[in-house]
Design a protein around this motif. Structure first.
Motif, PDB file in Angstrom:
ATOM      1  N   LYS A   1     -11.174   9.180  -2.958  1.00 26.93           N
ATOM      2  CA  LYS A   1     -10.870   7.832  -3.438  1.00 26.93           C
ATOM      3  C   LYS A   1     -10.210   7.946  -4.807  1.00 26.93           C
ATOM      4  CE  LYS A   1     -13.109   3.365  -4.483  1.00 26.93           C
ATOM      5  NZ  LYS A   1     -12.196   2.537  -3.681  1.00 26.93           N
ATOM      6  N   TYR A   2      -8.999   7.406  -4.915  1.00 25.87           N
ATOM      7  CA  TYR A   2      -8.231   7.541  -6.152  1.00 25.87           C
ATOM      8  C   TYR A   2      -8.082   6.225  -6.923  1.00 25.87           C
ATOM      9  CZ  TYR A   2      -6.769  12.152  -4.465  1.00 25.87           C
ATOM     10  OH  TYR A   2      -6.738  13.456  -4.032  1.00 25.87           O
ATOM     11  N   VAL A   3      -8.411   5.100  -6.290  1.00 22.98           N
ATOM     12  CA  VAL A   3      -8.180   3.797  -6.915  1.00 22.98           C
ATOM     13  C   VAL A   3      -9.452   2.955  -6.827  1.00 22.98           C
ATOM     14  CG1 VAL A   3      -6.753   1.716  -6.940  1.00 22.98           C
ATOM     15  CG2 VAL A   3      -5.739   3.910  -6.270  1.00 22.98           C
ATOM     16  N   TYR A   4      -9.836   2.344  -7.969  1.00 25.04           N
ATOM     17  CA  TYR A   4     -11.055   1.531  -8.045  1.00 25.04           C
ATOM     18  C   TYR A   4     -10.691   0.114  -8.491  1.00 25.04           C
ATOM     19  CZ  TYR A   4     -13.919   5.718  -7.451  1.00 25.04           C
ATOM     20  OH  TYR A   4     -14.503   6.836  -6.941  1.00 25.04           O
ATOM     21  N   PHE A   5     -11.140  -0.860  -7.744  1.00 19.69           N
ATOM     22  CA  PHE A   5     -10.785  -2.266  -7.975  1.00 19.69           C
ATOM     23  C   PHE A   5     -11.817  -2.946  -8.875  1.00 19.69           C
ATOM     24  CE2 PHE A   5     -11.025  -6.776  -6.832  1.00 19.69           C
ATOM     25  CZ  PHE A   5      -9.712  -7.153  -7.004  1.00 19.69           C
ATOM     26  N   PHE A   6     -11.359  -3.964  -9.638  1.00 20.92           N
ATOM     27  CA  PHE A   6     -12.265  -4.843 -10.380  1.00 20.92           C
ATOM     28  C   PHE A   6     -11.681  -6.248 -10.397  1.00 20.92           C
ATOM     29  CE2 PHE A   6      -9.470  -2.749 -13.443  1.00 20.92           C
ATOM     30  CZ  PHE A   6      -8.937  -3.809 -14.161  1.00 20.92           C
ATOM     31  N   GLY A   7     -12.554  -7.257 -10.255  1.00 26.23           N
ATOM     32  CA  GLY A   7     -12.090  -8.649 -10.305  1.00 26.23           C
ATOM     33  C   GLY A   7     -13.089  -9.611  -9.719  1.00 26.23           C
TER      34      GLY A   7
ATOM     35  N   LEU B   1      -2.205   8.175  -2.198  1.00 24.42           N
ATOM     36  CA  LEU B   1      -2.327   7.358  -3.408  1.00 24.42           C
ATOM     37  C   LEU B   1      -1.533   6.063  -3.279  1.00 24.42           C
ATOM     38  CD1 LEU B   1      -3.290   6.965  -6.341  1.00 24.42           C
ATOM     39  CD2 LEU B   1      -1.187   8.098  -7.077  1.00 24.42           C
ATOM     40  N   LYS B   2      -0.309   6.163  -2.785  1.00 18.53           N
ATOM     41  CA  LYS B   2       0.548   4.966  -2.745  1.00 18.53           C
ATOM     42  C   LYS B   2      -0.048   3.892  -1.835  1.00 18.53           C
ATOM     43  CE  LYS B   2       4.801   6.990  -4.372  1.00 18.53           C
ATOM     44  NZ  LYS B   2       6.263   6.970  -4.363  1.00 18.53           N
ATOM     45  N   ASP B   3      -0.648   4.318  -0.724  1.00 15.28           N
ATOM     46  CA  ASP B   3      -1.278   3.338   0.170  1.00 15.28           C
ATOM     47  C   ASP B   3      -2.458   2.665  -0.517  1.00 15.28           C
ATOM     48  OD1 ASP B   3       0.542   3.928   2.145  1.00 15.28           O
ATOM     49  OD2 ASP B   3      -0.777   5.356   3.184  1.00 15.28           O
ATOM     50  N   GLU B   4      -3.266   3.446  -1.262  1.00 17.69           N
ATOM     51  CA  GLU B   4      -4.409   2.872  -1.982  1.00 17.69           C
ATOM     52  C   GLU B   4      -3.943   1.866  -3.030  1.00 17.69           C
ATOM     53  OE1 GLU B   4      -8.122   4.837  -3.254  1.00 17.69           O
ATOM     54  OE2 GLU B   4      -7.137   6.682  -2.603  1.00 17.69           O
TER      55      GLU B   4
ATOM     56  N   GLN C   1       8.581  -2.767  -7.292  1.00 16.90           N
ATOM     57  CA  GLN C   1       7.852  -1.574  -6.844  1.00 16.90           C
ATOM     58  C   GLN C   1       8.347  -0.325  -7.577  1.00 16.90           C
ATOM     59  OE1 GLN C   1       5.229  -1.089  -4.942  1.00 16.90           O
ATOM     60  NE2 GLN C   1       4.933  -3.222  -4.314  1.00 16.90           N
ATOM     61  N   ALA C   2       9.668  -0.225  -7.747  1.00 14.49           N
ATOM     62  CA  ALA C   2      10.223   0.900  -8.495  1.00 14.49           C
ATOM     63  C   ALA C   2       9.748   0.850  -9.948  1.00 14.49           C
ATOM     64  CB  ALA C   2      11.748   0.879  -8.432  1.00 14.49           C
ATOM     65  N   GLN C   3       9.680  -0.368 -10.512  1.00 20.21           N
ATOM     66  CA  GLN C   3       9.172  -0.524 -11.881  1.00 20.21           C
ATOM     67  C   GLN C   3       7.727  -0.031 -11.983  1.00 20.21           C
ATOM     68  OE1 GLN C   3       9.515  -4.666 -12.749  1.00 20.21           O
ATOM     69  NE2 GLN C   3      11.764  -4.672 -12.840  1.00 20.21           N
ATOM     70  N   LEU C   4       6.909  -0.413 -10.995  1.00 21.63           N
ATOM     71  CA  LEU C   4       5.492  -0.066 -11.023  1.00 21.63           C
ATOM     72  C   LEU C   4       5.289   1.446 -10.997  1.00 21.63           C
ATOM     73  CD1 LEU C   4       2.493  -0.849 -10.905  1.00 21.63           C
ATOM     74  CD2 LEU C   4       2.708  -0.986  -8.405  1.00 21.63           C
ATOM     75  N   TRP C   5       5.969   2.121 -10.081  1.00 27.32           N
ATOM     76  CA  TRP C   5       5.768   3.564  -9.977  1.00 27.32           C
ATOM     77  C   TRP C   5       6.417   4.306 -11.132  1.00 27.32           C
ATOM     78  CZ3 TRP C   5       2.010   5.619  -7.485  1.00 27.32           C
ATOM     79  CH2 TRP C   5       1.404   4.880  -6.459  1.00 27.32           C
ATOM     80  N   GLY C   6       7.487   3.741 -11.670  1.00 21.17           N
ATOM     81  CA  GLY C   6       8.060   4.326 -12.879  1.00 21.17           C
ATOM     82  C   GLY C   6       7.075   4.243 -14.034  1.00 21.17           C
TER      83      GLY C   6
END
Length: 885
Positions: free
Chosen positions: A4-10, A66-69, A205-210
């Protein structure tokens, strides 16, 4: 099971928690924790530090999945916010921020307003009904992204902005119109294309991964590397990345952003302390471009309206959150917040950086308040921090010429030559100069110069500016936001009224009052009472390791006693030989042609040495005193300059040439490994006999005449083979017995050796047969183990540390894997031969916190260090016990 590489909060739910700081970084763990305790946190998700580690292991490629998560968690944020990332009508904008497990303020990169492009900006206009705000947010995004992700010099766009303000005849960004910002966005993007050679990305999306890649990349930027090196943060820890829904503090006068501390980070006083700006984004507060306003008027220094007055409901909500956070985290918190259209959001909480004075007061107060126990209070104060408290402050009686006054951002009092760049500060400090770094405002790129400087002075910025926060963390004196000075980098000077201060001029800063003074102002010793005394009582309650001092004079002994020293671990008798009233007799002894001549000269020296020892024994009041017999080679006491040679020849009634011949004869190519230490005592036994006699006569006189109880510890240096120690011990015992018989008193005494050669460490079982104690001389043991000259290694050791060839300078912090193992072996071998042998360390490492903890772990009886480092060693020794538990 997939990693697990991504943890959510909200919305009150979080997959992480505060204890997961190693995985989620400090920011991510605390965002999750604040969400879980129902504080108003904008939703988002954290990409773990493990991804950063994988990123660098795999040539900057992300792990599979990672990208899918990230996409799945981005959809969860969209659902909570009722917006879509990249949607033209109702776009979600996000921030992308770093978050290492150890706080690294300003060292890594952040991007705000991500998701804006020529299409989505129209959606923001429709949402906010404020075209000016939308295009201001867009230009901020282009500025940040082009700098952080595309590697463009940020000054290029800043120059375009300044020209626009000149054209419009305005001074502040807030005076520009929607049309101005729209025009600037177009100009910025055109400049990006011209400079970088590619279009500014329109695809969110390109901005986010950049941005994600840039934040991971910033873990290895020069300022982050420097900060990690200065604060002993391992590179392998990595950083997390936090992607969070944007909230806006710059949508109008019912919006704001701010930074606050739950207690004063400079003094530790228990009041809510912070600054905010109406209609601003977060970077505006710390950048100092606009003067921040106080959140309240508790300290009464600012005339600007406070948040308590302007936004009373939000302020009261923030006060409530302050209480919740302190009770929950049981520590002083550094918080960031934003108010959007009258609604308060929490963007960060972390344990706040604080000065040593504040750390002690907060720890003591929180114990009194029942928030923490004594043990936790001791652990809350870092041993290395204490150095800030143990040095002089300005003499209140001294005359001073005050140029101006800024904000007292980090306490202390320092004088130095003015420099205007971080590189200059570092270069000047390397050649031994004390400098004050003067800047309009500091940036993370200045970290190396801030570390090298004695103090920092800025003309802009508040109490939560970069300069203030970083200086407090470093323990550096800082005066920030000194609007009374006009800094001109071009001419390398600053103006204060009608006074011009140029590069190289000396000024003094008082970080406790904010005063900037012309010239050097005298100082007075520190007064360590009150909360400091309470803390040190707790410290002494828990530590096992004794702490002695390295002292050669009664004055140094007295200072060390006041700092809590429990004896002297190293009295270097050669320092006494250099005194003006005895150097002539010492030189006469060295240059004598026969034993009779040497004994005549030594007879002149013995009463002086005896007087020294009487003064030291009196100050130590019966505490143990370890006295090292003469260690350096004899040529060090002889003159080297021609004029000094001629003067000595004249006083000795010999020809200058004869004196030169003797000096040449005694000269050694490698004196560190030459005719010194016990080798001198064996070839010239009358020298050591004289010193032992002086020690014992001093002890016997005080015992007989003044009722002292003294157990002298006589240390023979540079022993390599047991036979050296055996012969010198026999000589010393003979002299001791003669002196005691002459005085008619019987006192206990110890004869031991300094372990400073690898052979001595490896044969310590043999040497212990003739030694009552071992004192580890880790300065020389480091030199002989590494094959390094401490006097010459400064030319290349910094490169070794900066290049990670060595984790730290081994002369500053003990090399535990090499030198430390020799110490450990010697302890174990020594105990096999002499059970209960007294073991201590007297190298400079005795005042280094991590080295002290190592000494505790291997079972030494004491450490010895310079007087001003005694409290540091005491606290580190307590930490060693409490951390182990």
């Amino acid at each position: 099971m997939a990693a697990k590489y991504v943890y959510f909060f909200g919305a009150g739910q979080a997959e992480g928690r505060a204890e997961m700081k190693n995985l989620l970084g400090g920011k991510g763990a605390n965002l999750a924790e604040m969400t879980s305790i129902n504080l108003p946190v904008p939703p988002g998700f954290t990409i773990t530090t493990e991804v950063c580690t994988e990123f660098y292991k795999n040539s900057r490629n992300y792990p599979a999945g990672l990208k899918d998560e990230v996409q799945a968690n981005l959809r969860r944020v969209e659902e909570l916010m009722g917006k879509k990332f990249g949607d033209p009508q109702n776009p979600l904008l996000v921030s992308v921020r770093s978050g290492a497990r150890a706080s690294m303020p300003g060292m890594m990169d952040t991007i705000l307003n991500l998701g804006l492009n020529d299409t989505t900006v129209q959606g923001i206009i429709a949402q906010s009904r404020d075209e000016r705000f939308a295009y201001d947010a867009y230009r901020r995004f282009v500025q940040m992204y082009s700098d952080v992700v595309m590697g463009m010099n940020k000054d290029l766009l800043e120059h375009i902005l300044e020209r626009k303000k000149e054209e419009r005849g305005v001074k502040l960004d807030t005076d520009l119109t929607a049309a101005d910002w729209k025009d600037l966005v177009a100009k910025f993007k055109s400049k990006v294309k011209e400079t970088v050679g590619e279009e500014f990305p329109e695809d969110p999306q390109a901005q986010l991964w950049g941005a994600i890649g840039a934040v991971f990349g910033s873990w290895m930027n020069p300022r982050a590397i420097t900060y990690r090196r200065l604060n002993n943060i391992p590179a392998e820890w990595g950083t997390a990345v936090n992607v969070q829904s944007m909230v806006f503090g710059n949508m109008g006068d019912d919006c704001a952003t701010g930074v606050a501390f739950t207690r004063d980070p400079s003094t530790g006083e228990n009041y809510f302390y912070g600054e905010y700006l109406v209609n601003a984004q977060g970077e505006d507060v710390v950048a100092g471009i606009r003067t921040p306003q106080p959140i309240n008027k508790v300290n009464g220094e600012s005339e600007l309206p406070s948040m308590e007055e302007v936004m009373p409901e939000c302020y009261q909500q923030l006060v409530g959150i302050r209480g919740i956070l302190e009770k929950h985290y049981k520590d002083m918190q550094d918080i960031e917040f934003t108010i959007e259209k009258g609604k308060l959001y929490m963007l960060q909480t972390r344990n706040g950086k604080r000065t040593a004075k504040a750390a002690i007061k907060i720890a003591v107060d929180m114990v009194k308040e029942g928030l923490i126990d004594e043990k936790t209070g001791v652990l809350r104060v870092s041993p290395s921090q204490l150095d800030q408290l143990l040095h002089p402050s300005l003499d209140p009686k001294a005359k001073k010429t005050v140029l101006c006054k800024g904000l007292p951002a980090s306490p202390g009092a320092v004088s130095g030559e003015v420099v205007f760049t971080a590189d200059e500060a570092e270069a000047e400090a390397k050649i031994g100069k004390k400098v004050i770094l003067v800047r309009v405002e500091t940036s993370p790129e200045d970290i190396h110069g801030m570390h090298a400087a004695q103090g920092i002075l800025t003309s802009r910025g508040g109490m939560t500016s970069h300069a203030a926060v970083v200086a407090r963390g470093m323990g550096k004196c800082c005066v920030a936001g000194c609007g009374g000075i006009n800094v001109d980098y071009g001419t390398e000077q600053f103006l204060s009224g009608n006074v011009t201060v140029k590069k190289g001029d000396i000024i003094t800063l008082d970080g406790s009052t904010g005063e900037v003074m012309l010239g050097a102002v005298p100082t007075v010793p520190p007064q360590l009472t009150g909360d400091f005394g309470i803390l040190m009582e707790w410290v002494d309650r828990y530590r096992r390791l004794k702490v002695r001092t390295n002292a050669d004079t009664p004055h140094d002994s007295k200072v060390a006693r006041e700092f809590g020293a429990e004896g002297i671990g190293l009295c270097r008798t050669e320092h006494m030989f250099f005194e003006a009233d005895r150097i002539a007799a010492v030189r006469e002894m060295i240059l004598a042609e026969d034993l009779e001549g040497r004994e005549r000269a030594l007879a002149k020296i013995i009463p002086m040495q005896k007087g020294d020892f009487i003064g030291i024994f009196r100050e130590m009041k019966g505490l143990p005193v370890t006295i090292r017999l003469l260690d350096p080679p004899l040529h060090e006491f002889l003159p080297q300059e021609e004029k000094d040679i001629e003067a000595l020849a004249k006083s000795m009634k010999v020809s200058p040439q004869a004196l030169r011949n003797k000096i040449e004869f005694l000269h050694e190519f490698n004196p560190m490994l030459g005719h010194r230490g016990c080798r001198l005592g064996l070839t010239y036994p009358e020298i050591y006999d004289m010193q032992v006699r002086a020690i014992m006569e001093a002890a016997c006189e005080l015992t007989k005449n003044e009722g002292y109880s003294i157990v002298p510890e006589i240390m023979i240096p540079l022993v390599a083979v047991v036979e050296e120690l055996k012969r010198l011990r026999e000589n010393a015992i003979r002299v001791c017995e003669e002196v005691m018989a002459g005085y008619g008193v019987k006192i206990d005494y110890l004869i031991g050796t300094m372990i400073e050669l690898p052979r001595a460490a490896l044969t310590a079982d043999e040497i212990a047969r003739e030694a009552d104690f071992f004192s580890f001389g880790t300065n020389d043991l480091t030199q002989t183990t590494f094959g390094l000259s401490r006097d010459d290694a400064g030319k290349f050791l910094p490169f070794y540390v900066e290049s990670n060839l060595l984790p730290e300078d081994p002369f500053v912090s003990l090399d535990q894997a090499g030198v430390g193992q020799l110490v450990k072996i010697a302890c174990e071998k020594g105990r096999t031969t002499r059970n209960g042998i007294k073991l201590g360390i007297c190298g400079e490492h005795g005042g280094d916190p991590s080295s002290v903890i190592f000494c505790h772990d291997i079972g030494l009886d004491y450490v010895s260090c310079s007087p001003f480092r005694v409290p540091i060693a005491r606290l580190a020794a307590a930490h060693a016990v409490l951390i182990a538990k």
